[in-house]
Write a protein that holds these residues in place. Structure first.
Motif, PDB file in Angstrom:
ATOM      1  N   ALA A  38      -9.345   1.306  14.869  1.00  0.00           N
ATOM      2  CA  ALA A  38      -9.739   0.081  14.156  1.00  0.00           C
ATOM      3  C   ALA A  38      -9.605   0.273  12.647  1.00  0.00           C
ATOM      4  CB  ALA A  38     -11.172  -0.299  14.527  1.00  0.00           C
ATOM      5  N   ALA A  39     -10.033   1.430  12.141  1.00  0.00           N
ATOM      6  CA  ALA A  39      -9.927   1.715  10.704  1.00  0.00           C
ATOM      7  C   ALA A  39      -8.468   1.743  10.264  1.00  0.00           C
ATOM      8  CB  ALA A  39     -10.621   3.032  10.378  1.00  0.00           C
ATOM      9  N   ASN A  40      -7.602   2.287  11.096  1.00  0.00           N
ATOM     10  CA  ASN A  40      -6.165   2.286  10.773  1.00  0.00           C
ATOM     11  C   ASN A  40      -5.642   0.863  10.672  1.00  0.00           C
ATOM     12  OD1 ASN A  40      -5.933   5.079  10.699  1.00  0.00           O
ATOM     13  ND2 ASN A  40      -5.391   5.233  12.859  1.00  0.00           N
ATOM     14  N   TYR A  45      -4.135  -3.844   6.385  1.00  0.00           N
ATOM     15  CA  TYR A  45      -4.375  -5.051   5.592  1.00  0.00           C
ATOM     16  C   TYR A  45      -4.899  -4.725   4.196  1.00  0.00           C
ATOM     17  CZ  TYR A  45      -3.526  -7.605   9.859  1.00  0.00           C
ATOM     18  OH  TYR A  45      -2.929  -8.122  10.973  1.00  0.00           O
ATOM     19  N   LEU A  46      -5.839  -3.793   4.104  1.00  0.00           N
ATOM     20  CA  LEU A  46      -6.433  -3.502   2.794  1.00  0.00           C
ATOM     21  C   LEU A  46      -5.461  -2.802   1.854  1.00  0.00           C
ATOM     22  CD1 LEU A  46     -10.099  -2.395   3.554  1.00  0.00           C
ATOM     23  CD2 LEU A  46      -9.207  -4.659   3.009  1.00  0.00           C
ATOM     24  N   SER A  47      -4.548  -2.014   2.387  1.00  0.00           N
ATOM     25  CA  SER A  47      -3.614  -1.301   1.519  1.00  0.00           C
ATOM     26  C   SER A  47      -2.666  -2.264   0.813  1.00  0.00           C
ATOM     27  CB  SER A  47      -2.825  -0.269   2.319  1.00  0.00           C
ATOM     28  OG  SER A  47      -1.998  -0.906   3.268  1.00  0.00           O
ATOM     29  N   ALA A  48      -2.452  -3.426   1.376  1.00  0.00           N
ATOM     30  CA  ALA A  48      -1.558  -4.407   0.769  1.00  0.00           C
ATOM     31  C   ALA A  48      -2.315  -5.523   0.055  1.00  0.00           C
ATOM     32  CB  ALA A  48      -0.661  -5.014   1.844  1.00  0.00           C
ATOM     33  N   ASP A 101      -6.933 -12.957   5.072  1.00  0.00           N
ATOM     34  CA  ASP A 101      -7.426 -13.658   3.888  1.00  0.00           C
ATOM     35  C   ASP A 101      -7.715 -12.684   2.752  1.00  0.00           C
ATOM     36  OD1 ASP A 101      -7.205 -16.188   4.925  1.00  0.00           O
ATOM     37  OD2 ASP A 101      -9.352 -16.445   5.335  1.00  0.00           O
ATOM     38  N   ILE A 102      -8.281 -11.540   3.080  1.00  0.00           N
ATOM     39  CA  ILE A 102      -8.555 -10.513   2.069  1.00  0.00           C
ATOM     40  C   ILE A 102      -7.242  -9.999   1.501  1.00  0.00           C
ATOM     41  CG2 ILE A 102      -9.471  -8.183   1.718  1.00  0.00           C
ATOM     42  CD1 ILE A 102     -11.587  -8.965   3.938  1.00  0.00           C
ATOM     43  N   GLN A 103      -6.294  -9.748   2.385  1.00  0.00           N
ATOM     44  CA  GLN A 103      -4.992  -9.232   1.969  1.00  0.00           C
ATOM     45  C   GLN A 103      -4.285 -10.199   1.020  1.00  0.00           C
ATOM     46  OE1 GLN A 103      -1.921  -9.233   4.979  1.00  0.00           O
ATOM     47  NE2 GLN A 103      -1.104  -7.307   4.211  1.00  0.00           N
ATOM     48  N   SER A 104      -4.364 -11.485   1.317  1.00  0.00           N
ATOM     49  CA  SER A 104      -3.663 -12.475   0.495  1.00  0.00           C
ATOM     50  C   SER A 104      -4.427 -12.858  -0.769  1.00  0.00           C
ATOM     51  CB  SER A 104      -3.392 -13.735   1.326  1.00  0.00           C
ATOM     52  OG  SER A 104      -4.612 -14.410   1.604  1.00  0.00           O
TER      53      SER A 104
END
Length: 146
Positions: A38-40, A45-48, A101-104
């Motif tokens: 799940a963390a992967n 998403y968070l890395s981008a 949404d966080i990623q964008s």
């Protein structure tokens, strides 16, 4: 290895010991593997995203990411043994939607000490069609010779 956004204790606390035991046969390694998977997925998403790294997030941002990670981990556990419920799939889909949404940049996680610069506003207009000057005939306003 991915950042640990959630722990086994949080997984059991938020879902229930009984459900996690049923999904993982009470195997701590299986639970840890699901959390890592799940963390992967969260990292993808968070890395981008324009959001800073996890450690610089406000407490509520870390709690949100932990909750999303747990929803994904439960999905992974259920998928592994074929015990998927509609509710689990719904929570997984919601977690992925929020991560997008966080990623964008549509959603914020409240980074501590980081302020985003506002986007500059630029306006352009077409050439003037009407004027408020007096024409040679003495009437007000013209339409460029119309």
């Amino acid at each position: 290895m991915a950042v640990r956004y959630a722990t086994r204790d949080q997984l059991v606390e938020q879902v229930s010991a009984l459900r996690i035991t049923a999904l993982s046969a009470n195997d701590a390694t299986v639970q840890d593997d699901a959390i890592e998977q799940a963390a992967n997925e969260v990292d993808i998403y968070l890395s981008a995203s324009p959001t800073p790294v996890y450690a610089s997030l406000a407490d509520f941002g870390q709690e949100i990411i932990s909750g999303l990670t747990i929803s994904i981990a439960v999905y992974k556990l259920a998928e592994r043994i074929g015990a998927m419920t509609d509710r689990m799939r719904e929570r997984y889909d919601t977690a992925i939607f929020r991560l997008r949404d966080i990623q964008s940049g549509k959603a914020s996680l409240g980074a501590v000490g980081v302020t985003a610069a506002p986007d500059p506003i630029s306006l352009q207009s077409a050439d003037r069609i009407f004027r408020r000057d007096t024409s040679p005939a003495g009437s007000l306003g013209t339409m460029g010779g119309w």
